[in-house]
Design a protein around this motif. Structure first.
Motif, PDB file in Angstrom:
ATOM      1  N   PRO A 128      -4.908   9.135 -16.015  1.00 24.90           N
ATOM      2  CA  PRO A 128      -4.639  10.430 -16.662  1.00 24.90           C
ATOM      3  C   PRO A 128      -5.878  11.322 -16.822  1.00 24.90           C
ATOM      4  O   PRO A 128      -5.769  12.540 -16.690  1.00 24.90           O
ATOM      5  N   SER A 129      -7.022  10.749 -17.088  1.00 23.52           N
ATOM      6  CA  SER A 129      -8.217  11.588 -17.273  1.00 23.52           C
ATOM      7  C   SER A 129      -8.612  12.297 -15.983  1.00 23.52           C
ATOM      8  O   SER A 129      -9.251  13.348 -16.011  1.00 23.52           O
ATOM      9  N   CYS A 130      -8.217  11.757 -14.841  1.00 24.03           N
ATOM     10  CA  CYS A 130      -8.503  12.414 -13.561  1.00 24.03           C
ATOM     11  C   CYS A 130      -7.755  13.740 -13.450  1.00 24.03           C
ATOM     12  O   CYS A 130      -8.278  14.704 -12.897  1.00 24.03           O
ATOM     13  N   ASP A 131      -6.537  13.792 -13.989  1.00 23.55           N
ATOM     14  CA  ASP A 131      -5.772  15.040 -13.982  1.00 23.55           C
ATOM     15  C   ASP A 131      -6.484  16.120 -14.791  1.00 23.55           C
ATOM     16  O   ASP A 131      -6.524  17.290 -14.385  1.00 23.55           O
ATOM     17  N   VAL A 132      -7.039  15.731 -15.922  1.00 24.88           N
ATOM     18  CA  VAL A 132      -7.746  16.677 -16.777  1.00 24.88           C
ATOM     19  C   VAL A 132      -8.969  17.236 -16.048  1.00 24.88           C
ATOM     20  O   VAL A 132      -9.195  18.450 -16.014  1.00 24.88           O
ATOM     21  N   VAL A 133      -9.750  16.360 -15.449  1.00 26.64           N
ATOM     22  CA  VAL A 133     -10.954  16.795 -14.736  1.00 26.64           C
ATOM     23  C   VAL A 133     -10.579  17.604 -13.490  1.00 26.64           C
ATOM     24  O   VAL A 133     -11.262  18.579 -13.156  1.00 26.64           O
TER      25      VAL A 133
ATOM     26  N   LEU B 224     -14.705  12.422 -18.503  1.00 25.95           N
ATOM     27  CA  LEU B 224     -14.258  13.780 -18.795  1.00 25.95           C
ATOM     28  C   LEU B 224     -15.438  14.736 -18.899  1.00 25.95           C
ATOM     29  O   LEU B 224     -16.547  14.332 -19.258  1.00 25.95           O
ATOM     30  N   ILE B 225     -15.161  16.013 -18.601  1.00 30.67           N
ATOM     31  CA  ILE B 225     -16.186  17.044 -18.716  1.00 30.67           C
ATOM     32  C   ILE B 225     -15.480  18.371 -18.986  1.00 30.67           C
ATOM     33  O   ILE B 225     -14.393  18.625 -18.470  1.00 30.67           O
ATOM     34  N   THR B 226     -16.099  19.207 -19.797  1.00 24.11           N
ATOM     35  CA  THR B 226     -15.537  20.518 -20.069  1.00 24.11           C
ATOM     36  C   THR B 226     -15.941  21.500 -18.977  1.00 24.11           C
ATOM     37  O   THR B 226     -16.912  21.270 -18.232  1.00 24.11           O
ATOM     38  N   LYS B 227     -15.218  22.580 -18.898  1.00 26.42           N
ATOM     39  CA  LYS B 227     -15.528  23.626 -17.920  1.00 26.42           C
ATOM     40  C   LYS B 227     -16.950  24.149 -18.137  1.00 26.42           C
ATOM     41  O   LYS B 227     -17.723  24.285 -17.186  1.00 26.42           O
ATOM     42  N   ASP B 228     -17.304  24.436 -19.388  1.00 32.04           N
ATOM     43  CA  ASP B 228     -18.641  24.971 -19.684  1.00 32.04           C
ATOM     44  C   ASP B 228     -19.747  23.993 -19.311  1.00 32.04           C
ATOM     45  O   ASP B 228     -20.776  24.387 -18.756  1.00 32.04           O
TER      46      ASP B 228
END
Length: 88
Positions: free
Chosen positions: A16-21, A73-77
């Motif tokens: 699931p975390s791959c979808d977020v990234v 995980l990583i944020t856009k910023d």
């Protein structure tokens, strides 16, 4: 510091975390698509699942040499900041 030419994203559809990234990368790709190549690699399709202890993994590369690797995980910023650091 070497400048990156390619960002390679290693992911698995079952994680699931791959979808977020992936969503973050797709947004950031629109900003940098003229300066950096974005490559998406499914570790299961490539038979690489045994080579990756942790995913998602983002690798900044130049001439097939990994200059930087981010796991998780990583944020856009934060991703924009990292790309800018390796592009300058």
């Amino acid at each position: 510091m070497d400048r990156i030419s390619t960002i390679v994203f290693y992911f698995a559809k079952w994680e699931p975390s791959c979808d977020v990234v992936m969503e973050v990368l797709k947004k950031v790709e629109t900003i940098y698509q003229d300066r950096v190549a974005f490559v998406y690699k499914d570790v299961d399709q490539l038979g690489l699942h045994n080579n990756f202890q942790m995913i998602p993994a983002i690798c900044f590369e130049r001439d097939s040499k990994v200059l930087y690797k981010h796991i998780g995980l990583i944020t856009k910023d934060n991703l924009i900041h990292l790309i800018d650091t390796y592009l300058l």
